[in-house]
Write a protein that holds these residues in place. Structure first.
Motif, PDB file in Angstrom:
ATOM      1  N   LYS A 289      -1.448 -11.130  -7.505  1.00 44.44           N
ATOM      2  CA  LYS A 289      -2.736 -12.380  -7.503  1.00 44.44           C
ATOM      3  C   LYS A 289      -2.294 -13.693  -7.208  1.00 44.44           C
ATOM      4  CE  LYS A 289      -5.595  -9.991 -10.730  1.00 44.44           C
ATOM      5  NZ  LYS A 289      -6.581 -10.260 -11.937  1.00 44.44           N
TER       6      LYS A 289
ATOM      7  N   LYS B 173      -3.410   3.688  -2.489  1.00 45.61           N
ATOM      8  CA  LYS B 173      -3.268   2.889  -3.816  1.00 45.61           C
ATOM      9  C   LYS B 173      -2.800   1.389  -3.173  1.00 45.61           C
ATOM     10  CE  LYS B 173      -0.750   2.115  -8.204  1.00 45.61           C
ATOM     11  NZ  LYS B 173       0.115   2.653  -9.349  1.00 45.61           N
TER      12      LYS B 173
ATOM     13  N   ILE C  23      -7.312   3.263  -5.702  1.00 45.45           N
ATOM     14  CA  ILE C  23      -6.772   2.669  -7.078  1.00 45.45           C
ATOM     15  C   ILE C  23      -6.194   1.306  -6.664  1.00 45.45           C
ATOM     16  CG2 ILE C  23      -4.678   2.686  -8.560  1.00 45.45           C
ATOM     17  CD1 ILE C  23      -4.687   5.775  -8.135  1.00 45.45           C
ATOM     18  N   VAL C  24      -6.463   0.166  -7.504  1.00 51.39           N
ATOM     19  CA  VAL C  24      -5.799  -1.153  -7.453  1.00 51.39           C
ATOM     20  C   VAL C  24      -5.225  -1.559  -8.439  1.00 51.39           C
ATOM     21  CG1 VAL C  24      -6.597  -3.796  -6.867  1.00 51.39           C
ATOM     22  CG2 VAL C  24      -8.075  -1.634  -5.800  1.00 51.39           C
ATOM     23  N   GLU C  25      -3.993  -1.861  -8.398  1.00 47.43           N
ATOM     24  CA  GLU C  25      -3.191  -2.173  -9.385  1.00 47.43           C
ATOM     25  C   GLU C  25      -2.722  -3.527  -9.403  1.00 47.43           C
ATOM     26  OE1 GLU C  25       0.407   0.306 -10.182  1.00 47.43           O
ATOM     27  OE2 GLU C  25       1.318  -1.141 -11.435  1.00 47.43           O
ATOM     28  N   PHE C  26      -2.440  -4.420 -10.392  1.00 42.43           N
ATOM     29  CA  PHE C  26      -1.985  -5.891 -10.197  1.00 42.43           C
ATOM     30  C   PHE C  26      -0.867  -5.892 -11.064  1.00 42.43           C
ATOM     31  CE2 PHE C  26      -5.865  -7.668  -8.310  1.00 42.43           C
ATOM     32  CZ  PHE C  26      -6.829  -7.026  -8.750  1.00 42.43           C
ATOM     33  N   ARG C  27       0.080  -6.623 -10.587  1.00 40.79           N
ATOM     34  CA  ARG C  27       1.495  -6.993 -10.939  1.00 40.79           C
ATOM     35  C   ARG C  27       1.757  -8.175 -10.694  1.00 40.79           C
ATOM     36  NH1 ARG C  27       5.651  -1.600  -9.457  1.00 40.79           N
ATOM     37  NH2 ARG C  27       4.197  -0.153 -10.000  1.00 40.79           N
TER      38      ARG C  27
ATOM     39  N   CYS D 295       0.651  -1.221   0.175  1.00 40.72           N
ATOM     40  CA  CYS D 295      -0.210   0.071  -0.069  1.00 40.72           C
ATOM     41  C   CYS D 295       0.789   1.313   0.054  1.00 40.72           C
ATOM     42  CB  CYS D 295      -0.852  -0.085   1.195  1.00 40.72           C
ATOM     43  SG  CYS D 295      -1.850   1.433   1.500  1.00 40.72           S
TER      44      CYS D 295
ATOM     45  N   SER E 119     -10.754  -9.348  -8.846  1.00 44.02           N
ATOM     46  CA  SER E 119     -10.776  -8.124  -9.672  1.00 44.02           C
ATOM     47  C   SER E 119     -10.748  -7.099  -8.807  1.00 44.02           C
ATOM     48  CB  SER E 119     -12.187  -7.923 -10.052  1.00 44.02           C
ATOM     49  OG  SER E 119     -13.147  -7.915  -9.014  1.00 44.02           O
ATOM     50  N   SER E 120     -10.530  -5.552  -9.139  1.00 43.24           N
ATOM     51  CA  SER E 120     -10.239  -4.665  -8.375  1.00 43.24           C
ATOM     52  C   SER E 120     -11.632  -4.323  -7.499  1.00 43.24           C
ATOM     53  CB  SER E 120      -9.707  -3.336  -9.322  1.00 43.24           C
ATOM     54  OG  SER E 120     -10.734  -3.171 -10.285  1.00 43.24           O
TER      55      SER E 120
ATOM     56  N   ILE F  63      -1.144  -2.173  -4.531  1.00 45.17           N
ATOM     57  CA  ILE F  63      -0.395  -2.834  -5.529  1.00 45.17           C
ATOM     58  C   ILE F  63      -0.300  -4.456  -5.281  1.00 45.17           C
ATOM     59  CG2 ILE F  63       1.442  -3.264  -6.907  1.00 45.17           C
ATOM     60  CD1 ILE F  63       1.252  -0.041  -5.254  1.00 45.17           C
TER      61      ILE F  63
END
Length: 555
Positions: free
Chosen positions: A507, A502, A533-537, A489, A513-514, A504
């Protein structure tokens, strides 16, 4: 010239004394008693068109204190939680609690059940004063806590007949803002005043060492802990802040907008305490997010002062009706809780004619520590100068004091610095040195002029509209989701709130899903903590020992 000599010289040039009478008052109630004597018939607090005078504040808070003391028979030093927005009930409750010799535990009304349970359990509060709108939150966790006495009030309880009935009915049945709840044996707030009226309050002899507030904060760890603020801490900060603003304000003549929640340390001390000390009228705003209603309320009163956070000032400036108000009586605007942006400060000065002065403080410092001089002409990008009897130093990682112009961690010492963290000696020791200096965790620089400037905040903390958000807490909540393998975070810039949360995520479940993440967070976190904001890496940067590097994510 040494650091402290530079600070002293800068303070001297502002015309403010570096000394205040710390022993003039033994406790917070003593300060308020003086205000009652001097300003008995002046309005102390106004909310929704209803005013109570200092004399009425004295009477009603004494009745509430007598109820706690003589009816509930709470032992001295009992912790009493207060979960209220800005309503007339708030000052009556907290001054009553303090007069009865008890400790106020301020609770954010927007807390989720998990957050509320932690604070009630940690503080050991056995009594809570709560607005009916939030009683359902308490219902879900009360069995886990020590709470024995629940005092419930409704928004319109002190507005008089028939407005009281109209407002309460509208809130409950038309706006449907009071979810169903069951709290067996709960007490009605107005009944406590009636019952307390039948008993004599036994005056409690309080002194500077007595605990007044458990003011919860995350510090830098994310675990909410209670900063122990004594009567001495708060009285000292009242005296210090009064001396600082004395050149601009007049006793018994000010009207201050109190839009920030009183359960927040900034508004609690600056508005409720300091301005009550000088016999000002606090104009309580229950819902500051309704900017049109806020502006309409301001227009009805001869306002002279205001405190706020950058986002609030910005929102007001973007309201056309606010810009049309008469600002001829305005004297003071003080911004704290988060950095004041230059664009906002400059526009504020253009619209109102009043300089928006930035201030700096922490929950742990009650909170005022460094403030720009009230007579400052223009925004300067600084947090200001240490207030009277406050020492400020910039230190490097070894603890050595740095000269002017070099950035390091800001350390503070003064009579307003907390006693420590409630039942957390190790965490207290980590921030409070034997020399009395508090490690703020903020990176700052002292300029040759003696003014201080924040360079960077605590490494990982996110500041959303003046409220602290701690990554550990957010990460722990998000990690509860089965589909999450790793999470970090951080804060990202946001035009409305200063910063936004935000997350990150790496998964574990490819279908995560966000929306699912945000929905889970909404169930477990107060609104301002919920990620925007949700970001996937595929992976997160880590140190050689496997620690996730939030710094690299921010960069």
């Amino acid at each position: 010239m040494s650091t402290q000599e530079k600070v002293w010289l800068a303070n001297y040039q502002t015309g403010v004394s570096d000394q205040v009478q710390l022993n003039e008052f033994a406790s917070i109630p003593e300060v308020i008693e003086q205000s009652v004597k001097k300003f008995a018939d002046r309005d102390a607090f106004i909310n929704m068109g209803k005013a109570i005078s200092y004399r009425e504040l004295d009477t009603l808070s004494a009745q509430f204190a007598a109820y706690l003391q003589q009816v509930l028979k709470l032992p001295r030093g009992s912790r009493v939680a207060v979960m209220l927005p800005n309503l007339l009930q708030y000052p009556i409750a907290i001054f009553g609690i303090l007069r009865a010799g008890h400790v106020v535990v301020n609770v954010n009304p927007l807390y989720t059940p998990r957050e509320l349970a932690h604070q009630l359990i940690d503080s050991g509060a056995e009594t809570i004063v709560i607005l009916a709108n939030f009683a359902h939150t308490l219902e879900g966790v009360i069995s886990q806590t020590h709470v024995k006495h629940t005092i419930v009030c409704e928004i319109g309880d002190l507005l008089g007949f028939p407005k009281r009935l109209i407002i309460n009915a509208a809130v409950r049945y038309i706006k449907k803002m009071v979810p169903q709840y069951t709290l067996p044996g709960h007490i009605i707030f107005n009944q406590t005043l009636s019952d307390g009226k039948q008993h004599a309050l036994e005056k409690v002899n309080l002194n500077h060492s007595d605990l007044a507030f458990l003011q919860y904060t995350g510090g830098t760890t994310g675990v909410a802990k209670g900063a122990m603020l004594t009567h001495g801490n708060i009285v000292a900060n009242m005296q210090q802040a009064h001396e600082w603003i004395r050149p601009r304000v007049e006793e018994g003549k000010e009207v201050i907008i109190t839009a920030l929640p009183l359960y927040h340390i900034f508004s609690l001390t600056a508005n409720c305490m300091v301005f009550s000390k000088i016999g000002a009228t606090n104009l309580l705003i229950t819902n500051p997010r309704d900017i049109p209603a806020l502006v309409k309320t301001i227009a009805q009163y001869p306002v002279t002062c205001m405190t706020g956070v950058n986002t609030l000032f910005n929102a007001m400036l973007n309201n056309a009706e606010f810009c049309k108000l008469d600002f001829s009586k305005w004297k003071l605007a003080l911004g704290g809780g988060m950095a004041v942006q230059r664009a906002v400060a400059e526009r504020w000065k253009k619209v109102t004619g009043v300089t928006l002065a930035e201030a700096y403080g922490l929950t742990e410092t009650s909170p005022a520590a460094i403030i720009n001089p009230i007579n400052i002409k223009e925004y300067n990008g600084m947090i200001g100068l240490p207030i009277p009897q406050t020492d400020a130093e910039i230190r490097d990682n070894t603890g050595a004091v740095l000269p002017a112009g070099q950035a390091g961690e800001l350390f503070l010492r003064g009579p307003q610095v907390m006693l420590g963290y409630w039942q957390r000696p190790e965490e207290t020791q980590a921030v409070l040195g034997e020399d009395g200096f508090l490690a703020t965790g903020d990176i700052a620089v002292m300029h040759p002029s003696g003014y201080f400037q924040i360079v960077d905040r605590k490494k990982d903390m996110v500041l959303v509209s003046g409220f602290n958000v701690y990554p550990n807490e957010i990460e722990n909540v998000v990690a509860e989701l089965d589909g999450v393998l790793e999470v970090a975070c951080i804060g990202v810039p946001d035009d409305k709130t200063g910063e936004a949360v935000k997350v990150i995520i790496v998964k574990k479940d490819p279908n995560l899903s966000s929306d699912a993440v945000i929905d889970h967070c909404r169930k477990n976190l107060t609104n301002y903590k919920v990620p925007r904001i949700v970001e996937f890496r595929e992976s997160l940067p880590k140190s050689n020992v496997g620690k996730i590097l939030r710094r690299e994510l921010r960069e």
